[in-house]
Design a protein around this motif. Structure first.
Motif, short mmCIF file in Angstrom:
data_model
loop_
_atom_site.label_atom_id
_atom_site.label_comp_id
_atom_site.label_asym_id
_atom_site.label_seq_id
_atom_site.Cartn_x
_atom_site.Cartn_y
_atom_site.Cartn_z
N GLY A 67 -10.53 -1.20 4.72
CA GLY A 67 -9.85 -0.11 4.02
C GLY A 67 -9.98 -0.32 2.54
O GLY A 67 -10.08 1.16 1.89
N ALA A 71 -10.94 3.46 0.60
CA ALA A 71 -10.34 3.71 -0.57
C ALA A 71 -11.45 4.15 -1.64
O ALA A 71 -11.07 4.79 -2.50
CB ALA A 71 -9.27 2.79 -0.94
N THR A 199 -4.08 -0.56 3.80
CA THR A 199 -3.44 0.30 2.82
C THR A 199 -2.96 -0.29 1.92
O THR A 199 -3.56 -0.29 0.84
CB THR A 199 -2.08 1.02 3.63
OG1 THR A 199 -1.19 0.06 4.30
CG2 THR A 199 -2.47 1.89 4.89
N ASP A 260 -10.65 2.25 12.76
CA ASP A 260 -10.93 2.22 11.14
C ASP A 260 -12.33 1.82 11.04
O ASP A 260 -12.80 2.40 9.76
CB ASP A 260 -9.85 1.03 10.84
CG ASP A 260 -8.85 1.44 10.85
OD1 ASP A 260 -8.16 2.21 10.15
OD2 ASP A 260 -7.92 0.50 11.67
N TYR A 293 -8.31 11.01 2.05
CA TYR A 293 -7.83 9.79 2.16
C TYR A 293 -6.36 10.04 2.40
O TYR A 293 -5.58 9.21 2.92
CB TYR A 293 -7.91 9.14 0.69
CG TYR A 293 -7.32 7.77 0.56
CD1 TYR A 293 -8.15 6.86 1.30
CD2 TYR A 293 -6.37 7.36 -0.08
CE1 TYR A 293 -7.69 5.30 1.43
CE2 TYR A 293 -5.68 5.96 -0.02
CZ TYR A 293 -6.57 5.07 0.74
OH TYR A 293 -6.17 3.78 0.60
N TYR A 296 -6.03 10.06 6.23
CA TYR A 296 -6.25 8.77 6.42
C TYR A 296 -4.70 7.86 6.30
O TYR A 296 -4.45 7.14 7.40
CB TYR A 296 -7.15 8.02 5.72
CG TYR A 296 -7.50 6.27 6.10
CD1 TYR A 296 -8.26 6.10 7.47
CD2 TYR A 296 -7.24 5.45 5.47
CE1 TYR A 296 -8.52 4.83 7.81
CE2 TYR A 296 -7.16 4.02 5.88
CZ TYR A 296 -7.80 3.80 7.12
OH TYR A 296 -8.11 2.63 7.35
N LEU A 297 -4.29 7.93 5.41
CA LEU A 297 -2.85 7.41 5.07
C LEU A 297 -1.98 7.56 6.02
O LEU A 297 -1.26 6.81 6.38
CB LEU A 297 -2.72 7.29 3.62
CG LEU A 297 -3.26 6.55 2.48
CD1 LEU A 297 -2.50 6.85 1.28
CD2 LEU A 297 -3.38 4.92 2.67
N GLN A 300 -2.33 6.03 9.18
CA GLN A 300 -1.83 4.61 8.97
C GLN A 300 -0.28 4.40 9.04
O GLN A 300 0.13 3.25 9.47
CB GLN A 300 -2.50 4.02 8.00
CG GLN A 300 -4.06 3.67 7.99
CD GLN A 300 -4.65 2.69 9.31
OE1 GLN A 300 -3.90 1.95 9.44
NE2 GLN A 300 -5.90 3.40 9.75
N LEU A 301 0.16 5.21 8.21
CA LEU A 301 1.81 4.86 7.84
C LEU A 301 2.40 5.81 8.94
O LEU A 301 3.90 5.76 8.67
CB LEU A 301 1.92 5.51 6.54
CG LEU A 301 1.18 4.47 5.57
CD1 LEU A 301 1.72 5.15 3.93
CD2 LEU A 301 1.43 3.35 5.35
#
Length: 312
Positions: A67, A71, A199, A260, A293, A296-297, A300-301
């Motif tokens: 991660g 990032a 994250t 990932d 990004y 991507y978040l 993930q969330l």
């Protein structure tokens, strides 16, 4: 607020000190960004991954490494390029970009095996040592080291080193204050270890790189900003993964292998493509990084997205 103040002050000192060190020892700011700054801003990732491995939380340990690399490129380099286009040199990127892609592919291979063992960790650390020595020697032998008004420092070597060390301490300690109890809070909301590592922990431990690269962009030291990201990502894979494996071998979580690790590889490849087209990261490309990004978040969330992709 104290953590933010430390980050800002540390980032300013680290950029100023690192450029001064480069001037005094006769190497380019790029190589200082790759080594002293790049490695120096990575202790939060190292501590987080080693501690996670020792307490039996492989998802956080591996997720933090993967991660953070994502990032660093999409968020940190993207924001830096939005402030000021980040310039690199053809010769340096051929060397450092090749090492970054090679290290990324090596981590993918280990992930597909499923375990990061002590032998792999030892190999990673040996490769890191070879790369560091080779980079220093090639830069020392180069006759193309510029001494422009922007990159020349009037500080003595002792002052520059003091600023650099103090800057590293500031960004590392400031980041730890800001990260705080993020993992505990996330666990209360039922987030998995891997998602926490990918994250919250990854972004939190990337704050030193973010502040340092942004400060470098503001001070028009794009080579330091670029070197910081490439150096940090190489160190994350070869150094942090290597040390973590030596301390405590870890199993790679299946969800990281499925998505990932490939996102990390694609991000590194995108950096290479953007860098070689004009040998700079433009503001438009920085915007693409930041947008990527955000996507991507979102994956993930979002429990729904993760479940549809087979990651939940």
């Amino acid at each position: 607020m104290a953590g933010l103040a430390l980050l800002l002050a540390g980032g300013e000192g680290l950029v100023r000190g690192s450029v001064g060190v480069a001037t005094r020892i006769g190497v380019s700011p790029l190589v200082i960004g790759l080594t002293l700054v790049g490695f120096g801003t990575s202790p939060p990732e190292l501590v987080a991954s080693v501690q996670a491995a020792m307490i039996g939380a492989p998802g956080i340990a591996v997720g933090n490494i993967v991660g953070s690399n994502i990032a660093n490129i999409l968020l940190v380099l993207g924001v830096s390029a939005l402030i000021l286009p980040v310039v690199t040199t053809k010769e340096a990127f051929r060397r450092d970009g090749t090492v970054l892609m090679g290290a990324s592919l090596l981590l993918v291979a280990v992930a597909l095996v499923g375990t990061l063992n002590r032998l792999a960790g030892l190999v990673f650390l040996i490769l890191l040592a070879v790369y560091t020595v080779y980079t220093y020697r090639t830069e020392r032998n180069s006759t193309k080291i510029a001494a422009t008004e922007e990159t020349t420092s009037t500080d003595s070597l002792a002052v520059s080193l003091l600023l650099t060390v103090g800057g590293i301490a500031g960004v590392v300690f400031g980041a730890s204050l800001l990260v705080g109890s993020a993992v505990e809070i996330a666990q209360r909301f039922g987030m998995s270890e891997a998602v926490i590592g990918l994250t919250l922990v990854a972004v939190g431990t990337s704050l030193p790189e973010l502040v340092t690269s942004v400060m470098a962009a503001i001070r028009r030291h794009g080579d330091v900003a670029f070197g910081n990201i490439v150096g940090s990502n190489i160190f994350n894979i070869l150094g942090i993964a290597g040390v973590t494996a030596l301390v405590s071998p870890i199993d790679i979580p299946p969800e990281v292998v499925i998505f990932d690790i490939w996102a990390m590889l694609a991000t590194a490849l995108l950096l290479v493509v953007f860098a070689v087209t004009g040998w700079r990261i433009t503001r438009g490309e920085g915007a693409v990084f930041v947008f990527g990004y955000c996507l991507y978040l979102a994956v993930q969330l979002s429990p729904a997205l993760r479940q549809s992709m087979g990651l939940a």
